[in-house]
Design a protein around this motif. Structure first.
Motif, PDB file in Angstrom:
ATOM      1  N   MET A 297       0.855  -1.185   0.000  1.00  0.00           N
ATOM      2  CA  MET A 297       0.000   0.000   0.000  1.00  0.00           C
ATOM      3  C   MET A 297       0.895   1.241   0.000  1.00  0.00           C
ATOM      4  O   MET A 297       1.859   1.315   0.768  1.00  0.00           O
ATOM      5  CB  MET A 297      -0.920  -0.012   1.226  1.00  0.00           C
ATOM      6  CG  MET A 297      -1.979   1.048   1.211  1.00  0.00           C
ATOM      7  SD  MET A 297      -3.061   0.930   2.664  1.00  0.00           S
ATOM      8  CE  MET A 297      -4.458   0.131   1.930  1.00  0.00           C
TER       9      MET A 297
ATOM     10  N   ALA B 174      -2.034   6.154   0.115  1.00  0.00           N
ATOM     11  CA  ALA B 174      -3.215   5.318   0.372  1.00  0.00           C
ATOM     12  C   ALA B 174      -3.371   5.031   1.863  1.00  0.00           C
ATOM     13  O   ALA B 174      -4.491   5.057   2.393  1.00  0.00           O
ATOM     14  CB  ALA B 174      -3.119   4.016  -0.416  1.00  0.00           C
TER      15      ALA B 174
ATOM     16  N   LYS C  62      -4.746   8.161   3.462  1.00  0.00           N
ATOM     17  CA  LYS C  62      -6.160   8.341   3.139  1.00  0.00           C
ATOM     18  C   LYS C  62      -7.052   7.395   3.959  1.00  0.00           C
ATOM     19  O   LYS C  62      -8.086   7.790   4.481  1.00  0.00           O
ATOM     20  CB  LYS C  62      -6.369   8.087   1.651  1.00  0.00           C
ATOM     21  CG  LYS C  62      -7.654   8.586   1.095  1.00  0.00           C
ATOM     22  CD  LYS C  62      -7.670   8.355  -0.410  1.00  0.00           C
ATOM     23  CE  LYS C  62      -8.629   9.325  -1.065  1.00  0.00           C
ATOM     24  NZ  LYS C  62      -8.624   9.188  -2.516  1.00  0.00           N
ATOM     25  N   GLU C  63      -6.606   6.148   4.088  1.00  0.00           N
ATOM     26  CA  GLU C  63      -7.398   5.128   4.801  1.00  0.00           C
ATOM     27  C   GLU C  63      -7.403   5.332   6.318  1.00  0.00           C
ATOM     28  O   GLU C  63      -8.368   4.981   6.987  1.00  0.00           O
ATOM     29  CB  GLU C  63      -6.855   3.727   4.502  1.00  0.00           C
ATOM     30  CG  GLU C  63      -7.025   3.283   3.077  1.00  0.00           C
ATOM     31  CD  GLU C  63      -8.264   2.452   2.870  1.00  0.00           C
ATOM     32  OE1 GLU C  63      -8.750   1.851   3.844  1.00  0.00           O
ATOM     33  OE2 GLU C  63      -8.753   2.435   1.733  1.00  0.00           O
TER      34      GLU C  63
END
Length: 107
Positions: free
Chosen positions: A62, A66, A69-70
């Motif tokens: 990842m 990302a 963001k998660e």
């Protein structure tokens, strides 16, 4: 038993026999396994947060963006955590990495 020339490899030929190639491949695989095991031991000793980010980034593939963001963790925090982790791994696994490079040069 009688000496038989066909049972021997000429050492001056400059060519590697299949056995030599197999041995070099085994040595390369062992050196790689030692390197990966060393990295796993290093990472295992870290604080849970650092370890978790490392695993998500390197094993789950990842990206830092990302992950940010998660998780809502800032990109700079993720970047610094991974940068510091890479530095620790490089310092503490240097010997195993050199061993691995040496086996790659031999093949």
């Amino acid at each position: 038993h009688a000496y038989n020339l066909k049972n021997h490899v000429e050492l001056t030929s400059g060519r590697l026999s299949q056995l030599d190639v197999d041995i070099l491949n085994i040595e390369k695989e062992e050196a790689f396994t030692n390197l990966i095991d060393r990295i796993k031991r290093i990472v295992h000793s870290w604080y849970w947060y650092d370890k978790k980010l490392w695993d998500i980034h390197f094993y789950n593939k990842m990206s830092m963006r990302a992950i940010s963001k998660e998780t809502t963790i800032s990109l700079s925090s993720i970047f610094n955590t991974l940068k510091n982790g890479k530095k620790k791994v490089k310092q503490q696994a240097e010997e195993q990495y050199k061993d691995y490079l040496d086996t790659k040069e031999e093949s």
